[in-house]
Design a protein around this motif. Structure first.
Motif, PDB file in Angstrom:
ATOM      1  N   THR A   1      26.806  62.212  57.768  1.00  0.00           N
ATOM      2  CA  THR A   1      28.118  62.258  58.412  1.00  0.00           C
ATOM      3  C   THR A   1      29.176  61.782  57.424  1.00  0.00           C
ATOM      4  OG1 THR A   1      27.040  61.666  60.500  1.00  0.00           O
ATOM      5  CG2 THR A   1      29.446  61.442  60.411  1.00  0.00           C
ATOM      6  N   PRO A   2      30.311  62.542  57.250  1.00  0.00           N
ATOM      7  CA  PRO A   2      31.393  62.080  56.366  1.00  0.00           C
ATOM      8  C   PRO A   2      31.960  60.745  56.877  1.00  0.00           C
ATOM      9  CG  PRO A   2      31.705  64.385  56.936  1.00  0.00           C
ATOM     10  CD  PRO A   2      30.584  63.850  57.816  1.00  0.00           C
ATOM     11  N   ILE A   3      32.236  59.837  55.956  1.00  0.00           N
ATOM     12  CA  ILE A   3      32.754  58.521  56.351  1.00  0.00           C
ATOM     13  C   ILE A   3      33.993  58.149  55.527  1.00  0.00           C
ATOM     14  CG2 ILE A   3      30.541  57.589  57.176  1.00  0.00           C
ATOM     15  CD1 ILE A   3      30.260  56.209  54.420  1.00  0.00           C
ATOM     16  N   ALA A   4      34.849  57.328  56.145  1.00  0.00           N
ATOM     17  CA  ALA A   4      36.006  56.750  55.423  1.00  0.00           C
ATOM     18  C   ALA A   4      35.467  55.666  54.493  1.00  0.00           C
ATOM     19  CB  ALA A   4      37.012  56.174  56.408  1.00  0.00           C
TER      20      ALA A   4
ATOM     21  N   PRO B   1      47.552  58.307  44.085  1.00  0.00           N
ATOM     22  CA  PRO B   1      48.696  58.465  44.993  1.00  0.00           C
ATOM     23  C   PRO B   1      48.235  58.841  46.397  1.00  0.00           C
ATOM     24  CG  PRO B   1      48.518  60.347  43.515  1.00  0.00           C
ATOM     25  CD  PRO B   1      47.493  59.354  43.073  1.00  0.00           C
ATOM     26  N   VAL B   2      48.968  58.366  47.392  1.00  0.00           N
ATOM     27  CA  VAL B   2      48.657  58.698  48.785  1.00  0.00           C
ATOM     28  C   VAL B   2      48.688  60.215  48.942  1.00  0.00           C
ATOM     29  CG1 VAL B   2      49.460  58.497  51.174  1.00  0.00           C
ATOM     30  CG2 VAL B   2      49.517  56.504  49.664  1.00  0.00           C
ATOM     31  N   GLY B   3      47.651  60.745  49.596  1.00  0.00           N
ATOM     32  CA  GLY B   3      47.558  62.186  49.839  1.00  0.00           C
ATOM     33  C   GLY B   3      46.684  62.914  48.823  1.00  0.00           C
ATOM     34  N   ARG B   4      46.347  62.250  47.736  1.00  0.00           N
ATOM     35  CA  ARG B   4      45.512  62.897  46.714  1.00  0.00           C
ATOM     36  C   ARG B   4      44.074  63.013  47.217  1.00  0.00           C
ATOM     37  NH1 ARG B   4      44.396  60.837  40.535  1.00  0.00           N
ATOM     38  NH2 ARG B   4      43.083  62.594  39.960  1.00  0.00           N
ATOM     39  N   LYS B   5      43.456  64.150  46.946  1.00  0.00           N
ATOM     40  CA  LYS B   5      42.080  64.394  47.360  1.00  0.00           C
ATOM     41  C   LYS B   5      41.152  63.884  46.279  1.00  0.00           C
ATOM     42  CE  LYS B   5      38.939  66.998  49.778  1.00  0.00           C
ATOM     43  NZ  LYS B   5      37.811  66.140  49.902  1.00  0.00           N
ATOM     44  N   GLY B   6      40.215  63.060  46.704  1.00  0.00           N
ATOM     45  CA  GLY B   6      39.208  62.530  45.793  1.00  0.00           C
ATOM     46  C   GLY B   6      37.832  62.873  46.311  1.00  0.00           C
ATOM     47  N   ALA B   7      36.851  62.114  45.866  1.00  0.00           N
ATOM     48  CA  ALA B   7      35.472  62.349  46.306  1.00  0.00           C
ATOM     49  C   ALA B   7      35.304  61.926  47.753  1.00  0.00           C
ATOM     50  CB  ALA B   7      34.513  61.581  45.415  1.00  0.00           C
ATOM     51  N   ALA B   8      34.596  62.741  48.522  1.00  0.00           N
ATOM     52  CA  ALA B   8      34.269  62.403  49.910  1.00  0.00           C
ATOM     53  C   ALA B   8      32.845  61.856  49.926  1.00  0.00           C
ATOM     54  CB  ALA B   8      34.391  63.634  50.803  1.00  0.00           C
TER      55      ALA B   8
ATOM     56  N   ASP C   1      41.918  52.943  49.873  1.00  0.00           N
ATOM     57  CA  ASP C   1      41.352  53.403  51.150  1.00  0.00           C
ATOM     58  C   ASP C   1      41.438  54.922  51.208  1.00  0.00           C
ATOM     59  OD1 ASP C   1      40.857  50.830  51.972  1.00  0.00           O
ATOM     60  OD2 ASP C   1      42.688  50.661  53.171  1.00  0.00           O
ATOM     61  N   MET C   2      40.272  55.562  51.533  1.00  0.00           N
ATOM     62  CA  MET C   2      40.228  57.033  51.646  1.00  0.00           C
ATOM     63  C   MET C   2      39.661  57.409  53.007  1.00  0.00           C
ATOM     64  SD  MET C   2      38.959  57.976  47.793  1.00  0.00           S
ATOM     65  CE  MET C   2      37.802  56.631  47.632  1.00  0.00           C
ATOM     66  N   ASP C   3      40.166  58.495  53.566  1.00  0.00           N
ATOM     67  CA  ASP C   3      39.646  58.947  54.847  1.00  0.00           C
ATOM     68  C   ASP C   3      38.312  59.669  54.646  1.00  0.00           C
ATOM     69  OD1 ASP C   3      40.183  61.572  54.020  1.00  0.00           O
ATOM     70  OD2 ASP C   3      41.941  61.796  55.303  1.00  0.00           O
ATOM     71  N   LYS C   4      37.725  60.179  55.715  1.00  0.00           N
ATOM     72  CA  LYS C   4      36.397  60.793  55.630  1.00  0.00           C
ATOM     73  C   LYS C   4      36.373  62.059  54.785  1.00  0.00           C
ATOM     74  CE  LYS C   4      36.793  63.108  60.116  1.00  0.00           C
ATOM     75  NZ  LYS C   4      36.910  64.465  59.693  1.00  0.00           N
ATOM     76  N   ASP C   5      37.544  62.647  54.529  1.00  0.00           N
ATOM     77  CA  ASP C   5      37.620  63.836  53.680  1.00  0.00           C
ATOM     78  C   ASP C   5      37.893  63.481  52.213  1.00  0.00           C
ATOM     79  OD1 ASP C   5      37.245  65.601  55.877  1.00  0.00           O
ATOM     80  OD2 ASP C   5      39.374  65.361  56.414  1.00  0.00           O
ATOM     81  N   GLY C   6      37.979  62.180  51.909  1.00  0.00           N
ATOM     82  CA  GLY C   6      38.225  61.739  50.538  1.00  0.00           C
ATOM     83  C   GLY C   6      39.693  61.717  50.147  1.00  0.00           C
ATOM     84  N   VAL C   7      40.600  61.787  51.126  1.00  0.00           N
ATOM     85  CA  VAL C   7      42.038  61.784  50.858  1.00  0.00           C
ATOM     86  C   VAL C   7      42.529  60.327  50.842  1.00  0.00           C
ATOM     87  CG1 VAL C   7      44.309  62.510  51.694  1.00  0.00           C
ATOM     88  CG2 VAL C   7      42.350  64.054  51.901  1.00  0.00           C
ATOM     89  N   VAL C   8      43.275  59.965  49.787  1.00  0.00           N
ATOM     90  CA  VAL C   8      43.781  58.603  49.645  1.00  0.00           C
ATOM     91  C   VAL C   8      44.801  58.311  50.739  1.00  0.00           C
ATOM     92  CG1 VAL C   8      45.059  57.018  48.147  1.00  0.00           C
ATOM     93  CG2 VAL C   8      43.389  58.593  47.152  1.00  0.00           C
ATOM     94  N   GLU C   9      44.556  57.216  51.469  1.00  0.00           N
ATOM     95  CA  GLU C   9      45.473  56.791  52.532  1.00  0.00           C
ATOM     96  C   GLU C   9      46.355  55.626  52.077  1.00  0.00           C
ATOM     97  OE1 GLU C   9      43.007  57.733  56.576  1.00  0.00           O
ATOM     98  OE2 GLU C   9      42.514  55.871  55.550  1.00  0.00           O
TER      99      GLU C   9
END
Length: 196
Positions: free
Chosen positions: A179-182, A165-172, A136-144
């Motif tokens: 509109t950015p989406i989770a 890992p949680v907190g790692r930035k991936g593709a958004a 699961d990633m938030d709208k900014d592509g950060v792993v939740e």
């Protein structure tokens, strides 16, 4: 008079104290090697190449039957250990142990089962196995969150979530309107062996 003396000695021998016997342990009625056969090897464990030795103790009752089984040292596989105890309880039988006066008593029998896949053994078809990695990633592509779902005992060499890992930035990602989406990433891995 000699006859009377002989009878007196004989009577004294019968009436004297009974010599104590040496206690005996339980004696297997059949060869312990016959209790578990190659064909008893659990299919999935055989396919995965799992082997080891199950050290066990059996509680033998006064009639020579197996009352209980306890694993003293595991083979490293709960399936192999449980299979060993189930088969031993069903197949092992003994001449019961005896105490010093010859009475049958409960006793302990210890041994081990060596689980080895026979050289050149033909492997049965394994159960299909798969796992799904869910990220699961938030709208900014950060792993939740990262989780793994398995449908069987799929052997994983390492934790697949180590790559996410949680907190790692991936593709958004964004919706069609920009509109950015989770998002939720699914990565499915499966293994199946089929006859051809």
């Amino acid at each position: 008079m000699n006859k009377l003396l002989g009878i007196g000695v004989a009577l004294l021998g019968i009436a004297g104290p009974v010599a104590a016997r040496e206690p005996t342990g339980p004696e297997p009625k059949t060869s312990p090697g016959s209790w578990i056969k190659d064909s008893d090897y659990p299919t999935d464990e055989r396919f995965k190449g799992v082997s080891g030795a199950t050290e066990f103790q059996l509680l033998v009752d006064v009639d020579g039957g197996v009352k209980d089984c306890h694993v003293d040292a595991s083979s490293g596989s709960a399936v192999l250990d449980a299979t060993a105890c189930a088969l031993l309880k069903a197949r092992a039988s003994f001449l019961p142990a005896r105490d010093g006066s010859g009475r049958t008593i409960e006793s302990i029998y210890r041994n081990r089962v060596s689980w080895r896949i026979p050289e050149g053994a033909v492997m049965p078809l394994p159960t299909p196995q798969s796992f799904t990695l869910i990220v699961d990633m938030d709208k900014d592509g950060v792993v939740e969150k990262c989780t793994v779902e398995k449908n069987a005992d799929f052997p994983l060499p390492a934790d697949p979530c180590m790559r996410y890992p949680v907190g790692r930035k991936g593709a958004a990602y964004m919706s069609k309107d920009g509109t950015p989406i989770a998002t939720r990433l699914f990565n499915r891995v499966s293994m199946e062996v089929q006859p051809r």
